[in-house]
Design a protein around this motif. Structure first.
Motif, PDB file in Angstrom:
ATOM      1  N   HIS A 220    -121.848  83.103  28.894  1.00  0.00           N
ATOM      2  CA  HIS A 220    -122.541  82.270  28.672  1.00  0.00           C
ATOM      3  C   HIS A 220    -122.716  80.674  28.776  1.00  0.00           C
ATOM      4  O   HIS A 220    -123.935  80.744  29.490  1.00  0.00           O
ATOM      5  N   PHE A 221    -122.169  80.120  29.484  1.00  0.00           N
ATOM      6  CA  PHE A 221    -122.329  79.815  30.217  1.00  0.00           C
ATOM      7  C   PHE A 221    -123.732  80.042  31.655  1.00  0.00           C
ATOM      8  O   PHE A 221    -123.807  78.933  32.401  1.00  0.00           O
ATOM      9  N   GLU A 222    -122.984  80.758  32.315  1.00  0.00           N
ATOM     10  CA  GLU A 222    -124.098  80.968  33.610  1.00  0.00           C
ATOM     11  C   GLU A 222    -125.699  81.721  32.583  1.00  0.00           C
ATOM     12  O   GLU A 222    -126.339  81.209  33.465  1.00  0.00           O
TER      13      GLU A 222
ATOM     14  N   ASP B 263    -114.840  68.950  37.612  1.00  0.00           N
ATOM     15  CA  ASP B 263    -114.636  69.906  37.567  1.00  0.00           C
ATOM     16  C   ASP B 263    -115.551  70.403  39.325  1.00  0.00           C
ATOM     17  O   ASP B 263    -115.756  71.003  39.643  1.00  0.00           O
ATOM     18  N   SER B 264    -114.815  69.219  40.088  1.00  0.00           N
ATOM     19  CA  SER B 264    -116.156  68.625  41.477  1.00  0.00           C
ATOM     20  C   SER B 264    -115.342  70.044  42.158  1.00  0.00           C
ATOM     21  O   SER B 264    -115.704  70.327  43.390  1.00  0.00           O
ATOM     22  N   PHE B 265    -113.884  69.998  42.194  1.00  0.00           N
ATOM     23  CA  PHE B 265    -113.129  70.965  43.268  1.00  0.00           C
ATOM     24  C   PHE B 265    -112.639  72.258  42.822  1.00  0.00           C
ATOM     25  O   PHE B 265    -111.635  73.456  43.310  1.00  0.00           O
TER      26      PHE B 265
ATOM     27  N   LEU C 277    -117.295  76.558  38.162  1.00  0.00           N
ATOM     28  CA  LEU C 277    -118.415  77.666  38.632  1.00  0.00           C
ATOM     29  C   LEU C 277    -119.160  77.008  38.502  1.00  0.00           C
ATOM     30  O   LEU C 277    -118.816  75.625  37.745  1.00  0.00           O
ATOM     31  N   CYS C 278    -120.691  76.749  39.488  1.00  0.00           N
ATOM     32  CA  CYS C 278    -121.636  76.133  39.194  1.00  0.00           C
ATOM     33  C   CYS C 278    -122.640  75.824  38.561  1.00  0.00           C
ATOM     34  O   CYS C 278    -122.815  77.066  37.787  1.00  0.00           O
TER      35      CYS C 278
ATOM     36  N   HIS D  28    -111.095  86.161  47.220  1.00  0.00           N
ATOM     37  CA  HIS D  28    -111.414  84.952  45.972  1.00  0.00           C
ATOM     38  C   HIS D  28    -112.224  84.686  45.435  1.00  0.00           C
ATOM     39  O   HIS D  28    -112.928  83.703  45.060  1.00  0.00           O
ATOM     40  N   TYR D  29    -114.189  85.726  46.014  1.00  0.00           N
ATOM     41  CA  TYR D  29    -114.774  85.500  45.366  1.00  0.00           C
ATOM     42  C   TYR D  29    -114.737  84.818  43.716  1.00  0.00           C
ATOM     43  O   TYR D  29    -115.497  83.670  42.858  1.00  0.00           O
ATOM     44  N   ASP D  30    -114.190  85.639  42.367  1.00  0.00           N
ATOM     45  CA  ASP D  30    -114.122  85.516  41.632  1.00  0.00           C
ATOM     46  C   ASP D  30    -113.567  83.773  41.051  1.00  0.00           C
ATOM     47  O   ASP D  30    -113.500  83.709  40.340  1.00  0.00           O
ATOM     48  N   ALA D  31    -112.453  83.714  41.914  1.00  0.00           N
ATOM     49  CA  ALA D  31    -111.587  81.939  41.995  1.00  0.00           C
ATOM     50  C   ALA D  31    -113.087  81.023  42.341  1.00  0.00           C
ATOM     51  O   ALA D  31    -113.174  80.203  41.627  1.00  0.00           O
ATOM     52  N   CYS D  32    -114.003  80.934  43.394  1.00  0.00           N
ATOM     53  CA  CYS D  32    -114.034  79.922  43.598  1.00  0.00           C
ATOM     54  C   CYS D  32    -116.002  80.277  43.442  1.00  0.00           C
ATOM     55  O   CYS D  32    -116.766  79.389  43.614  1.00  0.00           O
TER      56      CYS D  32
END
Lengths: 95, 393
Positions: free
Chosen positions: B6-8, B229-231, B246-247, B311-315
């Motif tokens: 939803h956020f995306e 949430d910047s890191f 997430l971005c 690690h894509y799902d994480a960052c």
């Protein structure tokens, strides 16, 4: 589980410091006092929370659940969600 | 549909809205992400600002992050602050502290602000030496004076807002001690190569081992330290940090600049991320909900090379602005990718994009930081004393 033990007849109210904003997934609840932002991820839960303070209702969890059309089997889960909201001071018991 | 999806795909209104009220600033910080300094003559008027607040109230934007430039040097700043609070739009404002006098501190602590106002004092070093190097001479004392005034006026829980750099990551415990001394909460954010930050990013951005140090420190403090949430790029180390991870650009986050331009995120003040203007685009809601840029950002994004990474799902590929302003492709790794893919990407061929606005002061003032560096070019010879040695016209 005995539903009566969960305090279904307890009256609750949305904190006056909380605003609800409708969203496609349900609603955002923001507490202007403690700055907490909580996502209400089901429209039914939003209906229950709004129903707590509904004009003409007795404010009890039971009437809010009935008004929102939540089947009885789902009540324990909703009560747990309400406890979670209470832990962040979003809703509070009415004495 | 999961909440993150939803956020995306975007919300009806932003969760986190930054509003830079002015490009004017008394300071000239070396890493200013909005290249601030001079007021823009097209700056929104008081009435236009009030209309923006009215619209935010209608959209139920619960709070707005006000910054600049230095927002408090707008003569109508305190009026707009009260106007927002009176319209159920909470205010978190960032300041270097220059106008936080004992009287203003008392106002902020008073019922007029109703507890709806958060104050973030920017401090980029726990000591004057480290802070003033990037923020300019005297700026440490200004910030500490503001914190003292707030504390003495009974304003509780001010925020100390720190941009994490190579020079201050070793001072995290000292920052926490300062926060404790002033009854404040620490807020740590990431250095972005945006605005003038592009000029100093190579020198100031944390080294790989410092990123680990920061990650461990943040993990230790949990929700006791704010990060905006910047890191989320650090999530590639393993466990995610608290926050959305997430971005949020154009999805849950955006920026209104002093002239009413709406950008996808506070760190992306560039034409490529300009969604529209709220004066000409039918108002903020119209821009937020229907601009082609935001609709594009809310459509499924490709992770490019990153999708091959465990690690894509994480960052989620990291920060869009950090990639853009270092000249990296948006569907590749973050320049500070903790798995090391960023360094490889930075070593390749890339072109750093030119800025699309610059409100830096035309001539430096006494507040300009002086980032002295050791001479790296050897002298012509040991005994060449002439100042013109080695110079052939």
């Amino acid at each position: 589980m005995d539903l009566d033990e969960l305090g279904l007849d307890q009256a609750w109210a949305l904190s006056p410091s909380v605003a609800l904003r409708p969203e496609p997934f349900g609603a955002l609840a923001y507490h202007f006092g403690n700055r907490k932002l909580i996502f209400l991820k089901r429209p039914e839960l939003v209906a229950v929370v709004r129903g707590l303070g509904a004009v003409g209702g007795d404010g009890s969890v039971r009437s809010a659940l009935v008004a929102a059309g939540v089947p009885e089997a789902g009540w324990p889960a909703y009560l747990a969600a309400l406890e979670g909201l209470a832990a962040s001071d979003m809703i509070a018991r009415v004495a | 549909m999961k909440l993150v999806e939803h956020f995306e795909s975007g919300l009806d209104a932003p969760i986190c809205l930054t509003w830079e009220l002015t490009y004017a600033c008394n300071l000239e910080c070396a890493h200013c992400l909005s290249s601030s300094g001079r007021r823009d003559p097209r700056e929104l008027t008081t009435e236009q600002c009030e209309a923006v607040i009215d619209e935010l109230q209608r959209m139920q934007v619960f709070y707005v992050n006000i910054g600049g430039g230095e927002p408090t040097i707008r003569p109508d700043f305190w009026h707009l602050l009260e106007y927002a609070v009176d319209h159920q739009v909470g205010v978190k404002f960032s300041t270097n502290g220059v106008r936080i006098t004992p009287e203003r501190a008392a106002f902020l602590a008073s019922p007029a602000c109703g507890g709806y106002v958060d104050v973030q004092i920017s401090l980029d070093g726990a000591t004057a030496e480290v802070n003033d190097y990037v923020r300019g001479p005297g700026s440490y004392d200004t910030a500490i004076t503001a914190l003292r005034n707030l504390r003495d006026a009974g304003f509780t829980d001010a925020k100390i807002s720190v941009v994490c750099t190579r020079q201050n990551i070793g001072q995290l415990d000292e920052f926490q001690a300062l926060a404790d001394e002033y009854g404040a909460t620490l807020r740590l954010t990431r250095l972005r190569p945006s605005g003038r930050g592009a000029d100093v990013w190579d020198e100031l951005h944390p080294l790989p081992e410092q990123q680990r140090e920061l990650y461990d420190w943040l993990r230790g403090w949990g929700e006791g330290v704010l990060t905006g949430d910047s890191f989320f790029h650090l999530a590639g180390f393993g466990e995610s940090l608290p926050g959305l991870n997430l971005c949020g650009a154009g999805r849950v986050v955006c920026l209104i600049d002093p002239v009413g331009d709406v950008y996808a995120c506070p760190f992306a003040i560039h034409d490529n991320f300009l969604a529209g203007n709220l004066l000409t685009g039918g108002g903020f809601q119209q821009v937020w909900q229907h601009s082609p840029l935001f609709e594009d950002l809310r459509s499924p994004q490709t992770g490019g090379a990153c999708t091959q990474c465990a690690h894509y799902d994480a960052c989620r590929g990291g920060c869009m602005a950090a990639k853009f302003f270092t000249g990296l492709p948006l569907d590749g790794p973050d320049p500070e990718c903790v798995q090391g893919y960023g360094e490889a990407a930075l070593a390749g061929s890339r072109t750093i994009p030119a800025g699309s606005q610059d409100h830096s002061k035309a001539a430096p003032t006494r507040n300009q930081p002086v980032m002295l560096k050791l001479m790296t070019r050897p002298p012509v010879s040991d005994c060449a004393e002439s100042p013109l040695a080695g110079w052939t016209p």
